[in-house]
Design a protein around this motif. Sequence first.
Motif, PDB file in Angstrom:
ATOM      1  N   ARG A 507       0.936  -1.371   0.138  1.00  0.00           N
ATOM      2  CA  ARG A 507      -0.040  -0.030  -0.085  1.00  0.00           C
ATOM      3  C   ARG A 507       0.777   1.038  -0.133  1.00  0.00           C
ATOM      4  NH1 ARG A 507      -4.956  -1.072   4.210  1.00  0.00           N
ATOM      5  NH2 ARG A 507      -6.211  -2.510   2.781  1.00  0.00           N
ATOM      6  N   CYS A 508       0.339   2.320  -0.495  1.00  0.00           N
ATOM      7  CA  CYS A 508       0.880   3.602  -0.398  1.00  0.00           C
ATOM      8  C   CYS A 508       0.069   4.655   0.116  1.00  0.00           C
ATOM      9  CB  CYS A 508       1.459   4.164  -2.067  1.00  0.00           C
ATOM     10  SG  CYS A 508       2.128   6.119  -1.924  1.00  0.00           S
ATOM     11  N   VAL A 509       0.367   5.396   1.255  1.00  0.00           N
ATOM     12  CA  VAL A 509      -0.372   6.555   1.530  1.00  0.00           C
ATOM     13  C   VAL A 509       0.230   7.745   1.610  1.00  0.00           C
ATOM     14  CG1 VAL A 509      -1.897   6.984   3.881  1.00  0.00           C
ATOM     15  CG2 VAL A 509      -1.601   4.658   2.927  1.00  0.00           C
ATOM     16  N   VAL A 510      -0.277   8.834   1.308  1.00  0.00           N
ATOM     17  CA  VAL A 510       0.114   9.935   1.338  1.00  0.00           C
ATOM     18  C   VAL A 510      -0.544  11.106   1.932  1.00  0.00           C
ATOM     19  CG1 VAL A 510       1.159  11.882  -0.022  1.00  0.00           C
ATOM     20  CG2 VAL A 510       0.797   9.689  -1.018  1.00  0.00           C
ATOM     21  N   ASN A 511      -0.250  11.681   3.162  1.00  0.00           N
ATOM     22  CA  ASN A 511      -1.020  12.701   3.960  1.00  0.00           C
ATOM     23  C   ASN A 511      -0.948  14.156   3.359  1.00  0.00           C
ATOM     24  OD1 ASN A 511      -2.384  13.892   5.795  1.00  0.00           O
ATOM     25  ND2 ASN A 511      -0.885  13.222   7.631  1.00  0.00           N
ATOM     26  N   GLU A 515      -3.041  17.325   9.255  1.00  0.00           N
ATOM     27  CA  GLU A 515      -3.081  16.709  10.766  1.00  0.00           C
ATOM     28  C   GLU A 515      -2.283  15.264  10.437  1.00  0.00           C
ATOM     29  OE1 GLU A 515      -4.532  18.276  13.372  1.00  0.00           O
ATOM     30  OE2 GLU A 515      -5.261  19.664  12.288  1.00  0.00           O
ATOM     31  N   PRO A 516      -1.705  15.011  11.681  1.00  0.00           N
ATOM     32  CA  PRO A 516      -1.072  13.595  11.728  1.00  0.00           C
ATOM     33  C   PRO A 516      -2.160  12.600  11.308  1.00  0.00           C
ATOM     34  CG  PRO A 516      -0.451  15.220  13.662  1.00  0.00           C
ATOM     35  CD  PRO A 516      -1.701  15.635  12.981  1.00  0.00           C
ATOM     36  N   LEU A 517      -1.597  11.587  10.728  1.00  0.00           N
ATOM     37  CA  LEU A 517      -2.483  10.376  10.257  1.00  0.00           C
ATOM     38  C   LEU A 517      -2.010   8.994  11.055  1.00  0.00           C
ATOM     39  CD1 LEU A 517      -4.906   9.374   8.403  1.00  0.00           C
ATOM     40  CD2 LEU A 517      -2.902   8.882   7.104  1.00  0.00           C
ATOM     41  N   PRO A 518      -3.033   8.580  11.750  1.00  0.00           N
ATOM     42  CA  PRO A 518      -2.528   7.298  12.505  1.00  0.00           C
ATOM     43  C   PRO A 518      -2.463   6.054  11.145  1.00  0.00           C
ATOM     44  CG  PRO A 518      -4.194   8.244  13.637  1.00  0.00           C
ATOM     45  CD  PRO A 518      -4.344   9.189  12.501  1.00  0.00           C
ATOM     46  N   LEU A 519      -1.370   5.040  11.177  1.00  0.00           N
ATOM     47  CA  LEU A 519      -1.434   4.223  10.230  1.00  0.00           C
ATOM     48  C   LEU A 519      -1.960   2.917  10.632  1.00  0.00           C
ATOM     49  CD1 LEU A 519       2.442   4.969   9.208  1.00  0.00           C
ATOM     50  CD2 LEU A 519       0.251   5.411   7.880  1.00  0.00           C
ATOM     51  N   PRO A 520      -2.542   1.988   9.879  1.00  0.00           N
ATOM     52  CA  PRO A 520      -3.138   0.961  10.369  1.00  0.00           C
ATOM     53  C   PRO A 520      -2.058   0.081  11.025  1.00  0.00           C
ATOM     54  CG  PRO A 520      -2.737   0.752   8.042  1.00  0.00           C
ATOM     55  CD  PRO A 520      -2.480   2.290   8.428  1.00  0.00           C
ATOM     56  N   LYS A 521      -2.460  -0.352  12.206  1.00  0.00           N
ATOM     57  CA  LYS A 521      -1.589  -0.987  13.066  1.00  0.00           C
ATOM     58  C   LYS A 521      -1.324  -2.649  12.560  1.00  0.00           C
ATOM     59  CE  LYS A 521      -3.623   1.115  17.458  1.00  0.00           C
ATOM     60  NZ  LYS A 521      -2.238   1.805  17.511  1.00  0.00           N
ATOM     61  N   ASN A 522      -1.898  -3.128  11.765  1.00  0.00           N
ATOM     62  CA  ASN A 522      -1.732  -4.374  11.189  1.00  0.00           C
ATOM     63  C   ASN A 522      -0.862  -4.406   9.755  1.00  0.00           C
ATOM     64  OD1 ASN A 522      -3.843  -3.195  10.005  1.00  0.00           O
ATOM     65  ND2 ASN A 522      -4.597  -5.267   9.307  1.00  0.00           N
ATOM     66  N   PRO A 538       3.110  12.029   9.520  1.00  0.00           N
ATOM     67  CA  PRO A 538       3.054  13.407   9.801  1.00  0.00           C
ATOM     68  C   PRO A 538       2.584  14.226   8.330  1.00  0.00           C
ATOM     69  CG  PRO A 538       5.358  12.759  10.213  1.00  0.00           C
ATOM     70  CD  PRO A 538       4.396  11.702   9.485  1.00  0.00           C
ATOM     71  N   PRO A 539       2.024  15.296   8.243  1.00  0.00           N
ATOM     72  CA  PRO A 539       1.489  16.059   7.129  1.00  0.00           C
ATOM     73  C   PRO A 539       2.512  15.964   5.996  1.00  0.00           C
ATOM     74  CG  PRO A 539       0.850  17.187   9.142  1.00  0.00           C
ATOM     75  CD  PRO A 539       1.845  16.138   9.635  1.00  0.00           C
ATOM     76  N   ASP A 540       2.271  16.011   4.917  1.00  0.00           N
ATOM     77  CA  ASP A 540       3.057  16.001   3.734  1.00  0.00           C
ATOM     78  C   ASP A 540       4.196  15.143   3.681  1.00  0.00           C
ATOM     79  OD1 ASP A 540       1.933  18.630   2.922  1.00  0.00           O
ATOM     80  OD2 ASP A 540       2.891  19.720   4.389  1.00  0.00           O
ATOM     81  N   THR A 541       3.532  13.752   3.928  1.00  0.00           N
ATOM     82  CA  THR A 541       4.660  12.681   3.902  1.00  0.00           C
ATOM     83  C   THR A 541       3.844  11.574   3.288  1.00  0.00           C
ATOM     84  OG1 THR A 541       5.332  13.693   6.257  1.00  0.00           O
ATOM     85  CG2 THR A 541       5.834  11.180   5.635  1.00  0.00           C
ATOM     86  N   THR A 542       4.662  10.705   2.602  1.00  0.00           N
ATOM     87  CA  THR A 542       4.278   9.535   2.272  1.00  0.00           C
ATOM     88  C   THR A 542       4.940   8.038   2.901  1.00  0.00           C
ATOM     89  OG1 THR A 542       4.082  10.549   0.185  1.00  0.00           O
ATOM     90  CG2 THR A 542       4.256   7.971  -0.141  1.00  0.00           C
ATOM     91  N   ALA A 543       3.917   7.134   2.958  1.00  0.00           N
ATOM     92  CA  ALA A 543       4.336   5.907   3.550  1.00  0.00           C
ATOM     93  C   ALA A 543       4.204   4.829   2.570  1.00  0.00           C
ATOM     94  CB  ALA A 543       3.610   5.435   5.022  1.00  0.00           C
TER      95      ALA A 543
END
Length: 553
Positions: A507-511, A515-522, A538-543
């Motif tokens: 998965r790719c998630v971009v905030n 506001e900070p975004l909690p990532l899925p724990k699993n 954090p804001p303006d960050t990709t995971a």
Amino acid sequence: MLETTAAPWWRTAVVYQVYIRSFADGNGDGIGDIAGLRARLPYLRELGVDAVWITPWYPSPMADGGYDISDYRGIDPAFGTLAEAEEMIAEAHSLGIRVVLDIVPNHTSDRHRWFEEALQAPPGSPERDRYVFRDGLGPDGAQPPNDWRSRFGGRAWTRVTEPDGSPGQWYLHLFAAEQPDLNWASREVRAEFESVLRFWFDRGVDGFRIDVAHGLAKDPALPDLGLADSMVFDDDRPREKHPHWDLDSVHEIYQTWRKIADSYAGDRLFVAEAHVADDRLPLYVRPDELHTAFNFSFLKSAWDAEELREVIDRGVTSLGAVGAPSTWVLSNHDVPRHATRYGRAQTCTHEHDVDPGASDRELGLRRARAAALLMLALPGSAYLYQGEELGLWEVEDLPDEMLADPTWERSGRTVRGRDGCRVPLPWSGSDSPFGFGPKGSKPWLPQPAGWESLTAQTQSGIPASTLELYRSALRLRQGQPGFRGESLRWLDTPKGVLGFERSPALRCVVNFSGEPLPLPKNWGVLLTSDRITGGVLPPDTTAWLWGGGASRP
């Protein structure tokens, strides 16, 4: 060595653009060259790119940075020799790097043999038929044939003096006056470029980026566009039946080119620079035409989750309908660097003739890093512009007397042009030339002192650096199976967040939100564009995330 895969390499390739004048200087004259590029091939291999695209290295008077070509089968002496080019191609291949050249079919240099012959030949001659010559309007022909404007400012026509000294016909140049447009209705023009393609394919070149791919065909009636003389630039926005952009007759040219490419082994590539409406872009990459085309809507998008999702979705869907992959790009030699664009309130401002105000460099770099991971997570191919892997910003304070872009003069010195994204790269050291050339040499454009902290040497081995972020991303992209498909599935995400799944395990998630975004724990974290703590993005960050029962790559 080059690897052979089941799918053509270009469908998922990461290609690194080299603006050769500014990449690396091997002989100390201040200009990048083939020797410099060859010496840096190991760097590109370590970075992890699949191919290198080299901007024009052909003989040229350099009225437009080499995009005014006087000989399509040679190498400009400032860059080296044909033998050096052939050696560089072979060495790149030995390192597993393919080589893509720029081809400029819309126009030649006014120093090209053909144009010099046209000036000596009479109106209506075969020599003039290679270009777009027309009589002027008015009783003495003193007015241009129509109101078309040059993309570099001013009218798109220049009047010539005939061999007998009398005022003569006008010739078309959609760019600089030193770049006369070719007449693609001429069979001789078509045959010449087919021969040029074969010349370079025979020397092992793996493909071509096609400059102004949407501009070769012109309406022979040359109708007015209704443009005012005061306009600096021609209005090239998509419109129905534009007389010189995106005419349907251009496609038969590329159908012939595709047959030539297909006659060579090794999945040769064409990538189109085609500034056309999104619904027209698929026409260029149908199965019997070009292979790929840049998605400029992606480059032009604001830093906004909804806008980018729409652009990505439209690109993947429309190109997928004709069997073509999307081709993503964030920066190139014609637009301000995205680390600077994203630091402004107007983050979609990609033109050099706009002054959108100061850029926040810290914000711009954070967003640029996030955008890089977004782009590299998307299905299809991606193009990197030299120096973006270092986090370089646009140099906007170059001295007026150093500006070389023809737009500067043709706009009456009101538009500074594209030199700010073409400043020579910083490789090492604490002061200019920062390893671009031998110590004591003077680069053709001055480098900012602030680039000392951004050199490749300084960033190498530093885990948090932009260079190491790109290296890590490209290693994962090549090694993680989840990147190998050509589809994506959008995730349900909060407002201001963009998320998609490439496979059950990736998965790719971009905030984009504030506001900070909690990532899925699993889900585990593969890579993030910025440091995260406590499982919060954090804001303006990709995971990049992995999960779904898969083992960590």
